[in-house]
Design an enzyme around this catalytic site. Structure first.
Site, PDB file in Angstrom:
ATOM      1  N   GLU A  64       7.638   7.004  12.382  1.00  0.00           N
ATOM      2  CA  GLU A  64       7.585   8.284  12.619  1.00  0.00           C
ATOM      3  C   GLU A  64       8.791   9.147  12.450  1.00  0.00           C
ATOM      4  OE1 GLU A  64       7.932   5.114  16.294  1.00  0.00           O
ATOM      5  OE2 GLU A  64       5.784   4.901  16.379  1.00  0.00           O
ATOM      6  N   ARG A 101      18.400  27.456  -0.292  1.00  0.00           N
ATOM      7  CA  ARG A 101      18.072  28.371   0.652  1.00  0.00           C
ATOM      8  C   ARG A 101      18.938  28.370   1.637  1.00  0.00           C
ATOM      9  NH1 ARG A 101      12.790  29.153  -0.420  1.00  0.00           N
ATOM     10  NH2 ARG A 101      11.483  27.890  -2.118  1.00  0.00           N
ATOM     11  N   GLN A 125       5.639  26.554  15.515  1.00  0.00           N
ATOM     12  CA  GLN A 125       5.289  27.018  14.327  1.00  0.00           C
ATOM     13  C   GLN A 125       5.565  25.699  13.332  1.00  0.00           C
ATOM     14  OE1 GLN A 125       6.127  30.890  12.556  1.00  0.00           O
ATOM     15  NE2 GLN A 125       7.251  30.578  10.630  1.00  0.00           N
ATOM     16  N   HIS A 180      20.471  30.220   7.318  1.00  0.00           N
ATOM     17  CA  HIS A 180      19.780  31.544   7.861  1.00  0.00           C
ATOM     18  C   HIS A 180      19.645  30.910   9.785  1.00  0.00           C
ATOM     19  CE1 HIS A 180      16.648  31.209   4.099  1.00  0.00           C
ATOM     20  NE2 HIS A 180      17.705  32.257   4.398  1.00  0.00           N
ATOM     21  N   LYS A 197      17.909  38.245  -1.580  1.00  0.00           N
ATOM     22  CA  LYS A 197      17.934  38.049  -0.263  1.00  0.00           C
ATOM     23  C   LYS A 197      19.366  38.065   0.128  1.00  0.00           C
ATOM     24  CE  LYS A 197      16.604  38.401   4.419  1.00  0.00           C
ATOM     25  NZ  LYS A 197      14.939  38.303   5.287  1.00  0.00           N
ATOM     26  N   ASP A 198      19.161  36.249   0.504  1.00  0.00           N
ATOM     27  CA  ASP A 198      20.246  35.217   0.527  1.00  0.00           C
ATOM     28  C   ASP A 198      21.343  35.623   0.050  1.00  0.00           C
ATOM     29  OD1 ASP A 198      18.342  34.010   2.156  1.00  0.00           O
ATOM     30  OD2 ASP A 198      18.675  32.675   0.854  1.00  0.00           O
ATOM     31  N   ARG A 245       1.078  -1.241  -0.162  1.00  0.00           N
ATOM     32  CA  ARG A 245      -0.110  -0.277   0.437  1.00  0.00           C
ATOM     33  C   ARG A 245       1.101   1.015  -0.005  1.00  0.00           C
ATOM     34  NH1 ARG A 245      -2.909  -0.961   5.576  1.00  0.00           N
ATOM     35  NH2 ARG A 245      -0.896  -1.282   6.091  1.00  0.00           N
ATOM     36  N   LYS A 249      14.860  24.307  15.403  1.00  0.00           N
ATOM     37  CA  LYS A 249      14.060  23.232  14.043  1.00  0.00           C
ATOM     38  C   LYS A 249      14.753  22.310  13.821  1.00  0.00           C
ATOM     39  CE  LYS A 249      14.734  27.991  11.059  1.00  0.00           C
ATOM     40  NZ  LYS A 249      15.346  28.086  10.061  1.00  0.00           N
ATOM     41  N   GLU A 295      15.858  38.220  12.770  1.00  0.00           N
ATOM     42  CA  GLU A 295      16.167  37.071  11.347  1.00  0.00           C
ATOM     43  C   GLU A 295      17.651  37.532  11.077  1.00  0.00           C
ATOM     44  OE1 GLU A 295      15.234  33.900  11.267  1.00  0.00           O
ATOM     45  OE2 GLU A 295      13.826  33.959  12.290  1.00  0.00           O
ATOM     46  N   TYR A 335       9.282  21.635   7.952  1.00  0.00           N
ATOM     47  CA  TYR A 335      10.569  22.135   9.455  1.00  0.00           C
ATOM     48  C   TYR A 335       8.619  22.343  10.840  1.00  0.00           C
ATOM     49  CZ  TYR A 335      11.743  26.032   7.008  1.00  0.00           C
ATOM     50  OH  TYR A 335      11.189  27.509   6.618  1.00  0.00           O
ATOM     51  N   HIS A 354      21.164  27.058   9.000  1.00  0.00           N
ATOM     52  CA  HIS A 354      20.484  25.790   8.057  1.00  0.00           C
ATOM     53  C   HIS A 354      20.576  26.412   6.867  1.00  0.00           C
ATOM     54  CE1 HIS A 354      16.653  24.125   7.338  1.00  0.00           C
ATOM     55  NE2 HIS A 354      17.479  22.987   7.693  1.00  0.00           N
TER      56      HIS A 354
END
Length: 211
Positions: free
Chosen positions: A26, A57, A45, A60, A166-167, A21, A70, A141, A130, A117
């Site tokens: 977990e 990305r 969040q 950060h 931005k990065d 299936r 995170k 930030e 995350y 990260h």
């Protein structure tokens, strides 16, 4: 959970149960995470990002305290996930470690407050979810340029990196340190101790005693 070479970061390697299936695993267990960190993850969040191949990305991070811990996994496709020790005064300052996260092995990475990260999408529609200990607060930030030669992160060959404006405009490690943007190791240790005092003995504090 297996501790990475950077103190305060772990990888979860779940047992996956496949059948005709599909499969089951977990991907997050609060008691297992608390056993290594010394405290429960305070969930404020949950984020989901979808990226085309080559999207890069990060790197950060957020001010300490409270920063943002995170717990990261990839539910579709694959990414190269990178944790960077950017804590000024840390024995591992400037060190990074990468873990492949994908929809086959279903690994997850936890990084403590004060660590940097980043990730690169290795496939189209790479979907990363995350859990965060704090909500997004733009005034706290910051970012580092993920292609900074001083960091020298070994991103995959043959994939052209695609950065946000931005990065792409973020400073390198040395410039960020000069500006006073990076978290201080002593502040991180003090914050970890507060979390452990609230969440029970052992775990993260012990990991730093061994570092």
């Amino acid at each position: 959970m297996r501790e990475l070479s950077i103190a305060g970061a772990w990888v979860h390697e779940p047992r996956v149960f496949p059948d005709s299936r599909g499969s089951f695993h977990e991907w997050f267990k609060a008691p297992d995470l608390a056993a290594v960190t010394g405290h429960r993850l305070r969930l404020e969040q949950a984020n989901c990002s979808v990226s085309s191949r080559g999207t890069l990305r990060g790197v950060h991070f957020a001010d300490v305290p409270p920063s943002q811990a995170k717990y990261v996994t990839c539910v579709r496709g694959a990414v190269l996930d990178v944790v960077v020790d950017i804590r000024v005064g840390s024995p591992g300052f400037g060190r990074w470690e990468s873990v492949r996260l994908d929809d086959r092995d279903h690994r997850a990475v936890y990084l403590s407050e004060g660590l940097g990260h980043a990730f690169m999408a290795l496939t189209d529609d790479a979907t990363v979810v995350y859990l965060c200990s704090e909500g997004y607060a733009p005034e706290r930030e910051h970012g580092l340029h993920p292609l900074d030669p001083e960091l020298a992160i070994a991103w995959p060959d043959g994939i052209a990196p695609v950065l946000s404006e931005k990065d792409a405009a973020a400073p390198g490690l040395a410039e960020a340190a000069r500006r006073g943007l990076l978290p201080r190791y002593e502040d991180c240790l003090a914050y970890y101790a507060r979390l452990n005092d609230a969440g029970g003995p052992g775990g993260l504090r012990g990991a730093y005693d061994r570092a």
